[in-house]
Design a protein around this motif. Sequence first.
Motif, mmCIF file in Angstrom:
data_model
loop_
_atom_site.group_PDB
_atom_site.id
_atom_site.type_symbol
_atom_site.label_atom_id
_atom_site.label_comp_id
_atom_site.label_asym_id
_atom_site.label_seq_id
_atom_site.Cartn_x
_atom_site.Cartn_y
_atom_site.Cartn_z
ATOM 1 N N TYR A 116 40.558 41.846 23.344
ATOM 2 C CA TYR A 116 41.604 40.846 23.111
ATOM 3 C C TYR A 116 42.007 40.144 24.402
ATOM 4 C CZ TYR A 116 41.933 42.988 18.556
ATOM 5 O OH TYR A 116 41.637 43.463 17.310
ATOM 6 N N GLY A 117 41.347 40.496 25.501
ATOM 7 C CA GLY A 117 41.670 39.873 26.772
ATOM 8 C C GLY A 117 43.002 40.324 27.342
ATOM 9 N N LEU A 118 43.381 41.574 27.065
ATOM 10 C CA LEU A 118 44.677 42.070 27.534
ATOM 11 C C LEU A 118 44.571 43.169 28.599
ATOM 12 C CD1 LEU A 118 46.612 42.171 24.165
ATOM 13 C CD2 LEU A 118 46.925 40.574 26.047
ATOM 14 N N GLY A 119 43.396 43.765 28.768
ATOM 15 C CA GLY A 119 43.259 44.877 29.714
ATOM 16 C C GLY A 119 43.643 44.526 31.133
ATOM 17 N N LEU A 120 43.083 43.445 31.663
ATOM 18 C CA LEU A 120 43.395 43.057 33.047
ATOM 19 C C LEU A 120 44.826 42.539 33.209
ATOM 20 C CD1 LEU A 120 39.984 41.566 34.191
ATOM 21 C CD2 LEU A 120 41.000 43.748 34.846
ATOM 22 N N PRO A 121 45.371 41.766 32.254
ATOM 23 C CA PRO A 121 46.783 41.398 32.383
ATOM 24 C C PRO A 121 47.716 42.617 32.373
ATOM 25 C CG PRO A 121 45.701 39.912 30.865
ATOM 26 C CD PRO A 121 44.714 41.014 31.187
ATOM 27 N N ILE A 122 47.366 43.647 31.609
ATOM 28 C CA ILE A 122 48.166 44.879 31.609
ATOM 29 C C ILE A 122 48.086 45.538 32.980
ATOM 30 C CG2 ILE A 122 48.250 47.251 30.707
ATOM 31 C CD1 ILE A 122 47.516 45.984 27.938
ATOM 32 N N ILE A 123 46.891 45.593 33.543
ATOM 33 C CA ILE A 123 46.708 46.156 34.882
ATOM 34 C C ILE A 123 47.572 45.401 35.888
ATOM 35 C CG2 ILE A 123 45.038 46.364 36.784
ATOM 36 C CD1 ILE A 123 42.895 46.883 34.535
ATOM 37 N N LYS A 124 47.531 44.078 35.806
ATOM 38 C CA LYS A 124 48.312 43.255 36.741
ATOM 39 C C LYS A 124 49.806 43.506 36.580
ATOM 40 C CE LYS A 124 49.263 38.536 38.137
ATOM 41 N NZ LYS A 124 49.186 37.140 37.776
ATOM 42 N N SER A 125 50.283 43.602 35.346
ATOM 43 C CA SER A 125 51.718 43.840 35.097
ATOM 44 C C SER A 125 52.155 45.185 35.666
ATOM 45 C CB SER A 125 52.013 43.798 33.596
ATOM 46 O OG SER A 125 51.793 42.520 33.093
ATOM 47 N N ILE A 126 51.349 46.217 35.443
ATOM 48 C CA ILE A 126 51.676 47.547 35.966
ATOM 49 C C ILE A 126 51.692 47.522 37.486
ATOM 50 C CG2 ILE A 126 50.866 49.934 36.167
ATOM 51 C CD1 ILE A 126 49.760 49.603 33.260
ATOM 52 N N ALA A 127 50.694 46.883 38.073
ATOM 53 C CA ALA A 127 50.612 46.801 39.536
ATOM 54 C C ALA A 127 51.833 46.070 40.102
ATOM 55 C CB ALA A 127 49.326 46.105 39.956
ATOM 56 N N GLU A 128 52.169 44.924 39.532
ATOM 57 C CA GLU A 128 53.326 44.161 40.026
ATOM 58 C C GLU A 128 54.611 44.956 39.893
ATOM 59 O OE1 GLU A 128 53.097 40.454 37.889
ATOM 60 O OE2 GLU A 128 51.719 39.587 39.368
ATOM 61 N N PHE A 129 54.762 45.666 38.784
ATOM 62 C CA PHE A 129 55.952 46.478 38.556
ATOM 63 C C PHE A 129 56.122 47.526 39.649
ATOM 64 C CE2 PHE A 129 58.004 50.200 36.569
ATOM 65 C CZ PHE A 129 59.216 49.625 36.205
ATOM 66 N N HIS A 130 55.001 48.063 40.148
ATOM 67 C CA HIS A 130 55.025 49.099 41.176
ATOM 68 C C HIS A 130 54.786 48.550 42.590
ATOM 69 C CE1 HIS A 130 54.392 51.649 37.600
ATOM 70 N NE2 HIS A 130 55.030 52.553 38.308
ATOM 71 N N GLU A 131 54.770 47.221 42.736
ATOM 72 C CA GLU A 131 54.543 46.570 44.024
ATOM 73 C C GLU A 131 53.196 46.967 44.638
ATOM 74 O OE1 GLU A 131 58.012 47.133 46.461
ATOM 75 O OE2 GLU A 131 59.302 46.131 45.009
ATOM 76 N N ILE A 132 52.208 47.030 43.768
ATOM 77 C CA ILE A 132 50.837 47.347 44.158
ATOM 78 C C ILE A 132 50.049 46.049 44.142
ATOM 79 C CG2 ILE A 132 48.733 48.535 43.401
ATOM 80 C CD1 ILE A 132 50.617 50.635 42.089
ATOM 81 N N LYS A 133 49.157 45.886 45.095
ATOM 82 C CA LYS A 133 48.304 44.691 45.144
ATOM 83 C C LYS A 133 46.904 45.060 44.651
ATOM 84 C CE LYS A 133 50.922 42.086 48.392
ATOM 85 N NZ LYS A 133 52.093 42.191 47.608
ATOM 86 N N ILE A 134 46.304 44.127 43.929
ATOM 87 C CA ILE A 134 44.946 44.346 43.443
ATOM 88 C C ILE A 134 44.045 43.228 43.963
ATOM 89 C CG2 ILE A 134 43.440 44.511 41.425
ATOM 90 C CD1 ILE A 134 45.634 45.825 39.937
ATOM 91 N N ALA A 135 42.931 43.622 44.542
ATOM 92 C CA ALA A 135 41.923 42.665 45.008
ATOM 93 C C ALA A 135 40.667 42.860 44.171
ATOM 94 C CB ALA A 135 41.633 42.888 46.488
ATOM 95 N N VAL A 136 39.967 41.768 43.931
ATOM 96 C CA VAL A 136 38.738 41.820 43.133
ATOM 97 C C VAL A 136 37.628 41.120 43.890
ATOM 98 C CG1 VAL A 136 37.696 41.304 40.897
ATOM 99 C CG2 VAL A 136 40.173 41.617 41.049
ATOM 100 N N ASP A 137 36.500 41.793 43.952
ATOM 101 C CA ASP A 137 35.310 41.196 44.533
ATOM 102 C C ASP A 137 34.196 41.387 43.521
ATOM 103 O OD1 ASP A 137 33.706 39.927 46.421
ATOM 104 O OD2 ASP A 137 33.092 41.835 47.315
ATOM 105 N N SER A 138 33.490 40.332 43.220
ATOM 106 C CA SER A 138 32.463 40.439 42.197
ATOM 107 C C SER A 138 31.324 39.475 42.452
ATOM 108 C CB SER A 138 33.074 40.152 40.820
ATOM 109 O OG SER A 138 32.164 40.460 39.798
ATOM 110 N N GLU A 139 30.157 39.884 41.992
ATOM 111 C CA GLU A 139 28.986 39.027 42.073
ATOM 112 C C GLU A 139 28.244 39.125 40.746
ATOM 113 O OE1 GLU A 139 25.015 38.437 44.828
ATOM 114 O OE2 GLU A 139 26.690 39.583 45.627
ATOM 115 N N THR A 140 28.000 37.993 40.132
ATOM 116 C CA THR A 140 27.319 37.968 38.850
ATOM 117 C C THR A 140 25.985 38.701 38.940
ATOM 118 O OG1 THR A 140 28.343 35.825 38.403
ATOM 119 C CG2 THR A 140 26.514 36.453 36.989
ATOM 120 N N GLY A 141 25.773 39.607 37.998
ATOM 121 C CA GLY A 141 24.542 40.368 37.936
ATOM 122 C C GLY A 141 24.476 41.574 38.856
#
Length: 153
Positions: A116-141
């Motif tokens: 439903y496209g909610l997993g990452l927004p939930i992660i972001k909300s939890i992180a922000e609530f706890h003043e945690i920063k999340i960084a993402v690095d990705s490469e297709t394939g």
Amino acid sequence: QYARNETASAKELVSEVLEEVEERIHHRNIIVSQKWSRDYEIPNCNRSLMHTMIFNLVSNAIKYNKDGGKIIITGKAVGNGFVLSIEDTGVGISKVNLPFIFDRFKRFRPEDEMSYGLGLPIIKSIAEFHEIKIAVDSETGKGTVFSVHFPVA
């Protein structure tokens, strides 16, 4: 209502999550390795929300990985803080989509009928609530790395 003054071990939370998803990991023949420079006690947290955040990250690393792929979980001290990284060898996220991955209801793969496209927004909300920063690095394939930067204790 979510505020708690609990303490949680990062290593313990990861172990609990891996136990929960063990069957999915085995079914996909994914190899999981862990590298810890030390454990980290997450202070002043809601333990249940921390579990949910890590569960969603690991779950995505399984879901978007390839059969026979790898998940590498790393916990290390950085300065006075701590970084928990969850890396997979899966499909990756295109650079064009990266800025939007935390948007609600955003799905980038039409074949993701169960999402439903909610997993990452939930992660972001939890992180922000706890003043945690999340960084993402990705490469297709090649895969994705989510790095969770816990504040100085």
